[in-house]
Motif scaffolding. Structure first.
Motif, PDB file in Angstrom:
ATOM      1  N   GLN A  73      19.261  39.856  62.514  1.00  0.00           N
ATOM      2  CA  GLN A  73      17.795  39.856  62.540  1.00  0.00           C
ATOM      3  C   GLN A  73      17.216  39.460  61.182  1.00  0.00           C
ATOM      4  OE1 GLN A  73      17.115  43.867  64.350  1.00  0.00           O
ATOM      5  NE2 GLN A  73      15.649  42.764  65.611  1.00  0.00           N
ATOM      6  N   VAL A  74      17.734  40.042  60.119  1.00  0.00           N
ATOM      7  CA  VAL A  74      17.222  39.732  58.786  1.00  0.00           C
ATOM      8  C   VAL A  74      17.425  38.259  58.462  1.00  0.00           C
ATOM      9  CG1 VAL A  74      17.496  40.164  56.323  1.00  0.00           C
ATOM     10  CG2 VAL A  74      17.518  42.076  57.931  1.00  0.00           C
ATOM     11  N   GLN A  75      18.595  37.714  58.780  1.00  0.00           N
ATOM     12  CA  GLN A  75      18.850  36.297  58.527  1.00  0.00           C
ATOM     13  C   GLN A  75      17.875  35.413  59.303  1.00  0.00           C
ATOM     14  OE1 GLN A  75      22.978  36.281  59.544  1.00  0.00           O
ATOM     15  NE2 GLN A  75      23.669  36.833  57.478  1.00  0.00           N
ATOM     16  N   GLY A  76      17.524  35.866  60.508  1.00  0.00           N
ATOM     17  CA  GLY A  76      16.527  35.128  61.286  1.00  0.00           C
ATOM     18  C   GLY A  76      15.147  35.195  60.657  1.00  0.00           C
ATOM     19  N   TYR A  77      14.770  36.368  60.154  1.00  0.00           N
ATOM     20  CA  TYR A  77      13.469  36.508  59.490  1.00  0.00           C
ATOM     21  C   TYR A  77      13.372  35.580  58.274  1.00  0.00           C
ATOM     22  CZ  TYR A  77      12.983  40.891  62.147  1.00  0.00           C
ATOM     23  OH  TYR A  77      12.896  41.841  63.136  1.00  0.00           O
ATOM     24  N   LEU A  78      14.462  35.474  57.552  1.00  0.00           N
ATOM     25  CA  LEU A  78      14.438  34.678  56.320  1.00  0.00           C
ATOM     26  C   LEU A  78      14.245  33.194  56.587  1.00  0.00           C
ATOM     27  CD1 LEU A  78      17.267  36.488  54.317  1.00  0.00           C
ATOM     28  CD2 LEU A  78      14.797  36.663  53.975  1.00  0.00           C
ATOM     29  N   LEU A 133       7.302  33.498  50.664  1.00  0.00           N
ATOM     30  CA  LEU A 133       7.074  34.642  49.781  1.00  0.00           C
ATOM     31  C   LEU A 133       7.922  34.510  48.522  1.00  0.00           C
ATOM     32  CD1 LEU A 133       7.045  37.535  52.413  1.00  0.00           C
ATOM     33  CD2 LEU A 133       5.076  36.545  51.234  1.00  0.00           C
ATOM     34  N   GLN A 134       7.298  34.618  47.379  1.00  0.00           N
ATOM     35  CA  GLN A 134       7.999  34.453  46.109  1.00  0.00           C
ATOM     36  C   GLN A 134       8.764  35.724  45.739  1.00  0.00           C
ATOM     37  OE1 GLN A 134       5.102  33.240  43.199  1.00  0.00           O
ATOM     38  NE2 GLN A 134       4.876  31.195  44.063  1.00  0.00           N
ATOM     39  N   ASN A 135       9.935  35.514  45.149  1.00  0.00           N
ATOM     40  CA  ASN A 135      10.751  36.616  44.625  1.00  0.00           C
ATOM     41  C   ASN A 135      11.022  37.682  45.684  1.00  0.00           C
ATOM     42  OD1 ASN A 135      10.679  35.424  41.992  1.00  0.00           O
ATOM     43  ND2 ASN A 135       8.626  36.289  41.724  1.00  0.00           N
ATOM     44  N   LEU A 136      11.336  37.228  46.889  1.00  0.00           N
ATOM     45  CA  LEU A 136      11.564  38.158  47.991  1.00  0.00           C
ATOM     46  C   LEU A 136      13.015  38.632  47.990  1.00  0.00           C
ATOM     47  CD1 LEU A 136      10.341  39.419  50.633  1.00  0.00           C
ATOM     48  CD2 LEU A 136      11.487  37.547  51.843  1.00  0.00           C
ATOM     49  N   VAL A 137      13.194  39.934  48.147  1.00  0.00           N
ATOM     50  CA  VAL A 137      14.509  40.523  48.353  1.00  0.00           C
ATOM     51  C   VAL A 137      14.505  41.173  49.731  1.00  0.00           C
ATOM     52  CG1 VAL A 137      16.246  42.122  47.494  1.00  0.00           C
ATOM     53  CG2 VAL A 137      14.689  41.005  45.887  1.00  0.00           C
ATOM     54  N   ALA A 138      15.542  40.882  50.520  1.00  0.00           N
ATOM     55  CA  ALA A 138      15.632  41.437  51.870  1.00  0.00           C
ATOM     56  C   ALA A 138      16.711  42.512  51.911  1.00  0.00           C
ATOM     57  CB  ALA A 138      15.943  40.337  52.875  1.00  0.00           C
ATOM     58  N   TRP A 139      16.425  43.547  52.706  1.00  0.00           N
ATOM     59  CA  TRP A 139      17.326  44.692  52.794  1.00  0.00           C
ATOM     60  C   TRP A 139      17.532  45.074  54.260  1.00  0.00           C
ATOM     61  CZ3 TRP A 139      18.749  46.318  47.889  1.00  0.00           C
ATOM     62  CH2 TRP A 139      17.883  45.973  46.825  1.00  0.00           C
ATOM     63  N   LEU A 140      18.747  45.501  54.569  1.00  0.00           N
ATOM     64  CA  LEU A 140      19.030  46.146  55.841  1.00  0.00           C
ATOM     65  C   LEU A 140      19.456  47.581  55.542  1.00  0.00           C
ATOM     66  CD1 LEU A 140      19.620  46.281  58.913  1.00  0.00           C
ATOM     67  CD2 LEU A 140      21.955  45.480  58.366  1.00  0.00           C
ATOM     68  N   LEU A 141      18.797  48.530  56.198  1.00  0.00           N
ATOM     69  CA  LEU A 141      19.151  49.935  56.058  1.00  0.00           C
ATOM     70  C   LEU A 141      19.693  50.425  57.396  1.00  0.00           C
ATOM     71  CD1 LEU A 141      15.943  51.263  54.221  1.00  0.00           C
ATOM     72  CD2 LEU A 141      17.927  50.087  53.241  1.00  0.00           C
ATOM     73  N   VAL A 142      20.913  50.936  57.392  1.00  0.00           N
ATOM     74  CA  VAL A 142      21.505  51.515  58.593  1.00  0.00           C
ATOM     75  C   VAL A 142      21.648  53.018  58.357  1.00  0.00           C
ATOM     76  CG1 VAL A 142      23.418  51.423  60.235  1.00  0.00           C
ATOM     77  CG2 VAL A 142      22.802  49.374  58.938  1.00  0.00           C
ATOM     78  N   THR A 143      21.165  53.808  59.320  1.00  0.00           N
ATOM     79  CA  THR A 143      21.166  55.266  59.136  1.00  0.00           C
ATOM     80  C   THR A 143      21.456  55.975  60.450  1.00  0.00           C
ATOM     81  OG1 THR A 143      19.856  57.167  58.390  1.00  0.00           O
ATOM     82  CG2 THR A 143      18.682  55.408  59.530  1.00  0.00           C
ATOM     83  N   ASP A 144      21.997  57.172  60.334  1.00  0.00           N
ATOM     84  CA  ASP A 144      22.177  58.038  61.503  1.00  0.00           C
ATOM     85  C   ASP A 144      21.251  59.248  61.434  1.00  0.00           C
ATOM     86  OD1 ASP A 144      23.292  59.510  59.508  1.00  0.00           O
ATOM     87  OD2 ASP A 144      25.300  59.625  60.373  1.00  0.00           O
ATOM     88  N   GLY A 145      20.276  59.198  60.522  1.00  0.00           N
ATOM     89  CA  GLY A 145      19.351  60.309  60.352  1.00  0.00           C
ATOM     90  C   GLY A 145      19.719  61.222  59.212  1.00  0.00           C
ATOM     91  N   GLU A 146      20.904  60.963  58.592  1.00  0.00           N
ATOM     92  CA  GLU A 146      21.308  61.764  57.435  1.00  0.00           C
ATOM     93  C   GLU A 146      21.768  60.876  56.283  1.00  0.00           C
ATOM     94  OE1 GLU A 146      24.053  64.879  58.280  1.00  0.00           O
ATOM     95  OE2 GLU A 146      22.701  65.920  59.664  1.00  0.00           O
ATOM     96  N   ARG A 147      22.651  59.946  56.559  1.00  0.00           N
ATOM     97  CA  ARG A 147      23.121  59.046  55.514  1.00  0.00           C
ATOM     98  C   ARG A 147      22.546  57.656  55.741  1.00  0.00           C
ATOM     99  NH1 ARG A 147      28.071  56.146  56.908  1.00  0.00           N
ATOM    100  NH2 ARG A 147      28.608  56.532  59.104  1.00  0.00           N
ATOM    101  N   VAL A 148      22.537  56.836  54.692  1.00  0.00           N
ATOM    102  CA  VAL A 148      21.970  55.491  54.761  1.00  0.00           C
ATOM    103  C   VAL A 148      22.925  54.518  54.078  1.00  0.00           C
ATOM    104  CG1 VAL A 148      20.017  54.004  54.162  1.00  0.00           C
ATOM    105  CG2 VAL A 148      19.625  56.422  54.683  1.00  0.00           C
ATOM    106  N   GLU A 149      23.206  53.410  54.750  1.00  0.00           N
ATOM    107  CA  GLU A 149      23.965  52.305  54.156  1.00  0.00           C
ATOM    108  C   GLU A 149      23.000  51.148  53.908  1.00  0.00           C
ATOM    109  OE1 GLU A 149      27.566  49.114  55.132  1.00  0.00           O
ATOM    110  OE2 GLU A 149      27.270  50.854  56.440  1.00  0.00           O
ATOM    111  N   VAL A 150      23.116  50.530  52.737  1.00  0.00           N
ATOM    112  CA  VAL A 150      22.203  49.460  52.338  1.00  0.00           C
ATOM    113  C   VAL A 150      22.958  48.142  52.253  1.00  0.00           C
ATOM    114  CG1 VAL A 150      20.623  48.643  50.558  1.00  0.00           C
ATOM    115  CG2 VAL A 150      20.803  51.100  51.033  1.00  0.00           C
ATOM    116  N   VAL A 151      22.387  47.098  52.878  1.00  0.00           N
ATOM    117  CA  VAL A 151      22.908  45.734  52.770  1.00  0.00           C
ATOM    118  C   VAL A 151      21.825  44.885  52.129  1.00  0.00           C
ATOM    119  CG1 VAL A 151      23.829  43.723  53.988  1.00  0.00           C
ATOM    120  CG2 VAL A 151      24.316  46.047  54.842  1.00  0.00           C
ATOM    121  N   THR A 152      22.194  44.135  51.077  1.00  0.00           N
ATOM    122  CA  THR A 152      21.242  43.297  50.356  1.00  0.00           C
ATOM    123  C   THR A 152      21.431  41.839  50.736  1.00  0.00           C
ATOM    124  OG1 THR A 152      21.474  44.818  48.499  1.00  0.00           O
ATOM    125  CG2 THR A 152      20.296  42.759  48.082  1.00  0.00           C
ATOM    126  N   PHE A 153      20.338  41.107  50.844  1.00  0.00           N
ATOM    127  CA  PHE A 153      20.396  39.671  51.165  1.00  0.00           C
ATOM    128  C   PHE A 153      19.819  38.863  49.999  1.00  0.00           C
ATOM    129  CE2 PHE A 153      20.531  41.926  55.096  1.00  0.00           C
ATOM    130  CZ  PHE A 153      21.288  41.153  55.947  1.00  0.00           C
TER     131      PHE A 153
END
Length: 562
Positions: free
Chosen positions: A529-534, A542-562
């Motif tokens: 989805q993020v790759q499609g948005y980009l 948008l200038q100087n844009l950083v894209a992020w994906l956050l995956v969570t189960d309601g307690e922990r969060v994993e971050v993916v940077t694009f």
């Protein structure tokens, strides 16, 4: 360009060389609409200046000043026969202390009436004995009834500003006290009964009342049941507040003086202060007049930058007090409406024209009350009722600030604002999202420990939005439509704040029961989805844009940077 922000005296505005957005053409419409009129609008919308304009138009004492005050305005070119033909009684019910119970409220209202009636009697040179006789009466109804008796044979115009101000405060704090003051046998109802009697005798020839809500226009105040409420009429949608054309005229001098296009100014002001619709058939939405005037007055012409903050602190404080209205009725049901608004962006209800609090207070009542206060506005109507949405970014900020307070209160937790500000600052300056994620995980764990929400993706997203809205670094957009795609969160540069990085955040929720395979599937779905948005032109621009994906189960969060 002199901007009349905070100025509510019409004569001062006209004679002082202030910019005046001409609303005088509405006078003809009002006279055609009837004699006893109510027009309600949200707080800080320009009602008091409008009422002052009516006072100077109708007051016999200003007959010689008519050309100077109105000659260049619409009504001055085509005056009605009633101009400057009345002795005008003006009343203002704001500023009444409601914290000390029934007797103190009664005393304060008596004091208000004494002040207004004494001013009228002195102004039109009535005998001093009249003043003493009115002062001697001990109740609002007795004072008004004696006043009308003294005015027998006259034809008066009565203007009332903030008619419901004290009543709103009572309602938010104590429903039983509200019913006692406003209901049958209460001194407010008795007061309005004297107005009805005065109309029947011909002494009160015309009445115009402004306020915020119709909470005193129900069966409890049927002592005055001949008034017409114009608040939801299509013809009066734009009577108070500014239209797009009027706002453009106020912004044009800024565009002429600075290297910023009028279109950009108008787009930003629209985003922040527009969006109010009081009749579903009205062709355009209305801007909050005081908010627009604040923007123009505080625009920095030397640097050509927007005001900071974009929301006047006086208005913010005022709206913050109105948030007390969320405690009316069932607080949990009201919170559910708030949750639905900020999750889905809209709620449905059947709009109330009047409230009957002695018969209860339900969801339709609460949403209708929000609409009168300006916290939601009409968008469209369906067979099931009207659809209401949050009108603009300023009100959306209020909601998220209040939502945080409610989360903390309901779950007995604390989400520190200073830590949030520092976290978003690092995100803005260094594209470092980890401090924000630390705050998000901490809040999720606190909520999870109390089983606070039926946790899912929308609730996690609302929590993240709530954290982001506590700062004023970014313009926060949620699920903005882009070529039929809806990124979860965009953090965009917010004039006048320049930031090195803008952000796109997509959030995916993986149920704990789905384990590692479910987590991996959600992560892959989010990355696609993020790759499609980009690839979208609006995002790519948008200038100087950083894209992020956050995956969570309601307690922990994993971050993916694009």
């Amino acid at each position: 360009m002199k901007i009349p922000y905070g100025e509510s005296n019409f004569k001062t505005v006209i004679s002082g060389g202030y910019v005046y957005v001409d609303k005088t053409a509405t006078i003809t419409q009002l006279e055609e609409a009837g004699k006893y009129l109510f027009l309600l609008r949200p707080r800080r919308f320009g009602k008091s200046l409008f009422l002052s304009m009516l006072e100077y138009y109708y007051d016999v004492a200003y007959r010689e000043e008519f050309d100077n005050l109105f000659g260049r305005l619409a009504i001055g070119q085509n005056p009605t026969p009633l101009h400057n033909s009345y002795q005008v009684l003006f009343m203002d019910f704001s500023g009444i202390d409601t914290d000390e119970g029934h007797d103190t409220i009664l005393q304060r209202i008596n004091e208000k009436l004494d002040s207004h009636l004494q001013h009228f009697l002195r102004r039109y040179s009535y005998p001093e004995t009249f003043q003493r006789e009115v002062l001697a009466k001990t109740s609002p109804a007795a004072k008004m009834q004696h006043f009308w008796d003294l005015m027998s044979g006259q034809k008066l115009l009565l203007l009332i500003d903030e008619y419901d101000h004290f009543a709103n405060s009572i309602l938010a704090a104590d429903m039983k006290l509200f019913l006692r003051v406003m209901g049958k046998g209460g001194f407010v109802r008795s007061f309005y009964e004297t107005l009805k009697t005065a109309t029947q005798r011909g002494t009160l020839d015309r009445l115009f009342v402004t306020g915020v809500t119709p909470i005193m226009l129900d069966s409890m105040t049927s002592g005055f049941n001949i008034g017409q409420n114009l608040s939801l009429h299509e013809a009066f949608n734009e009577a108070i507040g500014f239209t797009k054309t009027e706002v453009s005229s106020l912004l044009q001098p800024l565009a002429d003086s600075c290297p910023v296009a009028l279109e950009q100014l108008l787009a930003d002001v629209t985003r922040w202060y527009n969006g109010y619709r009081f009749n579903i058939k009205a062709p355009e939405t209305v801007y909050n007049a005081n908010m627009v005037l604040y923007f123009v007055k505080n625009f920095d012409l030397r640097r050509c930058t927007y005001p900071k903050p974009m929301m006047d602190e006086n208005i913010a404080s005022d709206y913050g007090k109105i948030m007390g209205m969320f405690s009316i009725g069932n607080r949990d049901e009201n919170f559910a409406v708030l949750d639905e608004l900020i999750n889905q962006g809209a709620v449905q209800a059947s709009q109330r024209r009047k409230f009957e609090f002695d018969k209860g207070f339900d969801r339709d009542d609460f949403i209708s009350l929000l609409a009168y206060m300006g916290f939601v506005t009409l968008q469209n109507e369906t067979l099931a009722g009207e659809t209401f949405v949050i009108p603009n970014y300023a009100i959306r900020e209020f909601y998220f600030h209040y939502f945080k307070v409610e989360l903390e209160r309901r779950n007995q937790i604390s989400i520190p604002n200073q830590a949030l500000r520092l976290a978003v600052e690092k995100l803005a300056l260094y594209a470092d999202i980890q401090p924000l994620m630390d705050e998000m995980v901490r809040a999720l764990q606190l909520l999870s420990n109390r089983d606070a929400m039926g946790m899912d993706e929308k609730h996690v997203k609302v929590l993240l939005l709530t954290l982001l809205y506590q700062t004023q670094i970014y313009f926060v957009q949620s699920e903005r439509e882009l070529n039929r795609r809806y990124p979860d969160i965009l953090l965009l540069e917010r004039n006048p704040i320049a930031v090195p990085h803008q952000h796109l955040i997509e959030l995916k929720y993986s149920k704990k029961s789905d384990k590692a395979a479910g987590w991996a599937a959600k992560k892959q779905e989010g990355m696609e989805q993020v790759q499609g948005y980009l690839q979208l032109p609006e995002i790519a621009a948008l200038q100087n844009l950083v894209a992020w994906l956050l995956v969570t189960d309601g307690e922990r969060v994993e971050v993916v940077t694009f």
